[in-house]
Write an enzyme that holds these catalytic residues in place. Sequence first.
Site, PDB file in Angstrom:
ATOM      1  N   LEU A  31     -62.851  -2.942 -81.210  1.00  0.00           N
ATOM      2  CA  LEU A  31     -62.267  -2.122 -82.272  1.00  0.00           C
ATOM      3  C   LEU A  31     -60.986  -2.735 -82.826  1.00  0.00           C
ATOM      4  O   LEU A  31     -60.235  -3.392 -82.116  1.00  0.00           O
ATOM      5  CB  LEU A  31     -61.981  -0.712 -81.728  1.00  0.00           C
ATOM      6  CG  LEU A  31     -63.177   0.019 -81.116  1.00  0.00           C
ATOM      7  CD1 LEU A  31     -62.763   1.409 -80.635  1.00  0.00           C
ATOM      8  CD2 LEU A  31     -64.338   0.122 -82.093  1.00  0.00           C
ATOM      9  N   GLY A  34     -59.321  -1.118 -88.692  1.00  0.00           N
ATOM     10  CA  GLY A  34     -60.280  -0.464 -89.582  1.00  0.00           C
ATOM     11  C   GLY A  34     -60.993   0.675 -88.854  1.00  0.00           C
ATOM     12  O   GLY A  34     -61.171   1.773 -89.397  1.00  0.00           O
ATOM     13  N   HIS A  35     -61.406   0.398 -87.601  1.00  0.00           N
ATOM     14  CA  HIS A  35     -62.032   1.464 -86.804  1.00  0.00           C
ATOM     15  C   HIS A  35     -61.024   2.580 -86.533  1.00  0.00           C
ATOM     16  O   HIS A  35     -61.376   3.766 -86.570  1.00  0.00           O
ATOM     17  CB  HIS A  35     -62.524   0.912 -85.465  1.00  0.00           C
ATOM     18  CG  HIS A  35     -63.601  -0.125 -85.577  1.00  0.00           C
ATOM     19  ND1 HIS A  35     -63.424  -1.441 -85.197  1.00  0.00           N
ATOM     20  CD2 HIS A  35     -64.873  -0.031 -86.035  1.00  0.00           C
ATOM     21  CE1 HIS A  35     -64.542  -2.109 -85.398  1.00  0.00           C
ATOM     22  NE2 HIS A  35     -65.429  -1.294 -85.914  1.00  0.00           N
ATOM     23  N   LYS A 147     -66.053  -1.439 -95.947  1.00  0.00           N
ATOM     24  CA  LYS A 147     -66.175  -2.903 -95.838  1.00  0.00           C
ATOM     25  C   LYS A 147     -67.652  -3.289 -95.815  1.00  0.00           C
ATOM     26  O   LYS A 147     -68.051  -4.299 -96.384  1.00  0.00           O
ATOM     27  CB  LYS A 147     -65.473  -3.397 -94.583  1.00  0.00           C
ATOM     28  CG  LYS A 147     -65.179  -4.857 -94.610  1.00  0.00           C
ATOM     29  CD  LYS A 147     -65.347  -5.466 -93.267  1.00  0.00           C
ATOM     30  CE  LYS A 147     -66.217  -6.663 -93.378  1.00  0.00           C
ATOM     31  NZ  LYS A 147     -66.983  -6.912 -92.198  1.00  0.00           N
ATOM     32  N   GLN A 151     -74.269  -1.291 -96.286  1.00  0.00           N
ATOM     33  CA  GLN A 151     -74.685  -0.486 -95.122  1.00  0.00           C
ATOM     34  C   GLN A 151     -74.441   1.002 -95.389  1.00  0.00           C
ATOM     35  O   GLN A 151     -75.269   1.852 -95.067  1.00  0.00           O
ATOM     36  CB  GLN A 151     -73.900  -0.936 -93.885  1.00  0.00           C
ATOM     37  CG  GLN A 151     -74.060   0.000 -92.689  1.00  0.00           C
ATOM     38  CD  GLN A 151     -73.386  -0.528 -91.451  1.00  0.00           C
ATOM     39  OE1 GLN A 151     -73.925  -1.374 -90.768  1.00  0.00           O
ATOM     40  NE2 GLN A 151     -72.189  -0.041 -91.134  1.00  0.00           N
ATOM     41  N   VAL A 174     -59.619  -1.562 -94.488  1.00  0.00           N
ATOM     42  CA  VAL A 174     -58.251  -1.913 -94.073  1.00  0.00           C
ATOM     43  C   VAL A 174     -58.152  -3.437 -94.082  1.00  0.00           C
ATOM     44  O   VAL A 174     -59.071  -4.135 -93.639  1.00  0.00           O
ATOM     45  CB  VAL A 174     -57.939  -1.358 -92.666  1.00  0.00           C
ATOM     46  CG1 VAL A 174     -56.529  -1.742 -92.232  1.00  0.00           C
ATOM     47  CG2 VAL A 174     -58.112   0.161 -92.650  1.00  0.00           C
TER      48      VAL A 174
HETATM   49  O1  PAF Z   1     -71.091  -1.140 -88.771  1.00  0.00           O
HETATM   50  C1  PAF Z   1     -71.392  -1.266 -87.570  1.00  0.00           C
HETATM   51  O2  PAF Z   1     -70.539  -1.477 -86.709  1.00  0.00           O
HETATM   52  C2  PAF Z   1     -72.851  -1.163 -87.161  1.00  0.00           C
HETATM   53  O3  PAF Z   1     -73.691  -1.705 -88.115  1.00  0.00           O
HETATM   54  C3  PAF Z   1     -73.268   0.265 -86.798  1.00  0.00           C
HETATM   55  C4  PAF Z   1     -73.162   1.189 -88.006  1.00  0.00           C
HETATM   56  C5  PAF Z   1     -72.397   0.797 -85.677  1.00  0.00           C
HETATM   57  C6  PAF Z   1     -74.716   0.276 -86.329  1.00  0.00           C
HETATM   58  O4  PAF Z   1     -74.893  -0.526 -85.208  1.00  0.00           O
END
Ligand code: PAF
Length: 288
Positions: A31, A34-35, A147, A151, A174
């Site tokens: 992490l 950003g997380h 980012k 997705q 971030v």
């Molecule tokens: O963005 C990510 O970290 C991954 O693609 C996710 C959404 C956790 C799926 O494994």
Amino acid sequence: MTPQLVRDPAGVRPALAGRGRVGFVPTMGYLHGGHAELIRRARAECDVVAVSVFVNPTQFGPNEDLSRYPRDLERDLALAGGAGADLLFHPDAGVMYPPGHATTVRVGGVAEVLEGESRPGHFEGVATVVLKLLNLVGPERAYFGEKDWQQLAVVRRMVRDLAVPVEIVGVPTVREASGLALSSRNSYLTPPERARAAVLYRALRAVQAAAAAGERDTAALRRAGLAVLAQEPDLTLDYLAVVDGDMRERPRVENDPMTRVLVAARLFGVRLIDNLPLFAAAEAAPGC
Ligand code: PAF
């Protein structure tokens, strides 16, 4: 406070039950800031916050970096706890994909271009694990970083199409002071390489600047970005694309908050992606 560590998929819902609105931040760990931003946002908007750390093998291609993807659970627990997570779900791959596992989720349309073309099977792996995680956690809201713009669009499409009862929240990227988007994969780069990787951000900004100056021709907008990328001799471009909210490239762009410029490139052996809204004031999430 250190979040409660849960490894058993069947243990997540009982651990969250009766604690109010659940906010969920799915991650692959290692992490970073950003997380932390995703977790803080969930903390501010929900009663209880769950984070998953699972390096999902099915979203990596055969020649990608699954085996060397960075992992550090102790560090993740500390960062997640510091940002306000209550629970950290960390399942084994064998438990998520037990023998006989035979179901996958394939999203069409938005998943079929750009990353979908460059990384065959990637979004199938993402959609499958995200749906499974949502089922295991049962959140009211799930938080994803902008980012990974495509997705985010793929997850929104899946949630809408399959009527998954969750609100998907996109959170702005971030960045380091240089403009480089925070990413777990930045850990593969040395500090000088990271400084040079900010060329991706400068290229996106150049495309924004051309749009701000009135350019609406997609090819001309791309050229503004490509000219910046050409300054970095160690860069191999995968794509630089200006797309609408459905991830489609059009000959001319609309002054629309959903229009986005995306880039993917390999630098110093690392594949990096980034994106910005084409029109700087626009920060809407895809598919809203
Ligand atoms: O963005 C990510 O970290 C991954 O693609 C996710 C959404 C956790 C799926 O494994």
